[in-house]
Design an enzyme around this catalytic site. Structure first.
Site, mmCIF file in Angstrom:
data_model
loop_
_atom_site.group_PDB
_atom_site.id
_atom_site.type_symbol
_atom_site.label_atom_id
_atom_site.label_comp_id
_atom_site.label_asym_id
_atom_site.label_seq_id
_atom_site.Cartn_x
_atom_site.Cartn_y
_atom_site.Cartn_z
ATOM 1 N N LYS A 1 -6.689 18.576 13.924
ATOM 2 C CA LYS A 1 -5.366 18.937 14.497
ATOM 3 C C LYS A 1 -5.552 18.051 15.971
ATOM 4 C CE LYS A 1 -3.046 22.514 17.067
ATOM 5 N NZ LYS A 1 -3.043 24.054 17.506
ATOM 6 N N THR B 1 -3.856 33.532 19.347
ATOM 7 C CA THR B 1 -3.750 34.683 20.333
ATOM 8 C C THR B 1 -3.027 35.827 19.798
ATOM 9 O OG1 THR B 1 -3.506 32.782 22.040
ATOM 10 C CG2 THR B 1 -2.757 35.144 22.845
ATOM 11 N N GLY C 1 0.474 30.320 23.277
ATOM 12 C CA GLY C 1 -0.032 31.519 23.811
ATOM 13 C C GLY C 1 0.886 32.590 24.551
ATOM 14 N N GLY D 1 2.929 30.041 19.828
ATOM 15 C CA GLY D 1 3.938 31.064 20.298
ATOM 16 C C GLY D 1 4.413 32.106 19.600
#
Length: 256
Positions: free
Chosen positions: A96, A206, A157, A184
């Protein structure tokens, strides 16, 4: 079946390995999620410091494909160097590309992301670039040969969910490679929404690791992604301005 480059996956949930309270909870979340792809920051690997704990010590690594990210890179050169370190470790099935251009918002640098993607593609990597919800940039990354596009739903996050569904839908509609919504996502509803828009998968960290019960949240996200995908494939009804009776009235006696 989700196909990225030469890889095929049954699960459409990519799960991060960082920020869990401890390794036992991390393992529980990974197990219940039924993910096949684990992501991590290369900077957390003990190639930097052999005294650091092995962040995968509880994970049966042979059961997973790995998607290391180049988090922390400030330009293409650094991103490529980090990717090569991951490749040397043996934990690099894909990579990534993440090049942050703004430290306050953690939004990616489009120019350096394009550069790093092109270099790594030319060197034979399976490349999944992390990008904003910029429709044109997503197309340019695909034109370079990226194996998947990873637009953020909202800042990393933040848990804000999908703040620009229109742009995300545009990216999905034009893409001929998988679109993995990344960054997000805060709740199962966010994950289901991404899949209902037509995304091919969702990357989470997260939202699970920071939950009150990461294990339960991992299962919730798994089910939400499966449900959202089924809903997308089934095809939702058209929205209408007025009521439409669900019971037919044709052929029913008026009672007179």
């Amino acid at each position: 079946m989700l196909k990225i480059g030469s890889f095929q996956f049954s699960s459409r949930l990519f799960l991060g390995t960082g920020k869990y309270p401890n390794f036992d909870i991390q393992k529980q979340a990974v197990d219940v999620s039924e993910t096949e792809v684990l992501t991590f920051s290369v900077r957390r690997m003990n190639i930097y410091d052999a005294k650091q704990p092995n962040f995968l010590e509880k994970i049966e690594v042979e059961n997973y494909k790995f998607l290391p990210n180049t988090a922390g890179a400030k330009d293409a050169e650094e991103a490529v160097r980090i990717a090569k370190l991951a490749n040397a470790s043996g934990l690099c099935d894909m990579v990534k590309v993440e090049v942050i251009g703004c430290q306050k918002t953690l939004l990616p640098d489009p120019v350096e992301t394009l550069k790093a993607t092109e270099i790594l593609l030319n060197e034979g990597y399976t490349v999944l670039p992390y990008t904003s919800d910029d429709v044109v940039l997503a197309r340019k990354l695909e034109e370079l040969g990226a194996h998947a596009i990873m637009p953020g739903a909202s800042p990393i996050g933040s848990g804000q969910g999908i703040i620009n569904p229109l742009n995300l839908q545009f990216i999905i509609e034009q893409a001929r490679v998988p679109v993995i919504v990344d960054a997000g996502i805060g709740s199962p509803a966010d994950a289901a929404f991404a899949m209902e828009l037509g995304a091919d998968g969702v990357l989470l960290n997260t939202a699970v690791s920071g939950a009150g019960d990461p294990g339960k949240m991992a299962e919730a996200m798994k089910l939400a992604i499966q449900s959202g995908r089924l809903g997308y494939e089934a095809g939702r009804i058209e929205k209408k301005a007025y009521a439409n009776p669900s019971s037919p009235t044709e052929g029913i006696s008026s009672g007179s």
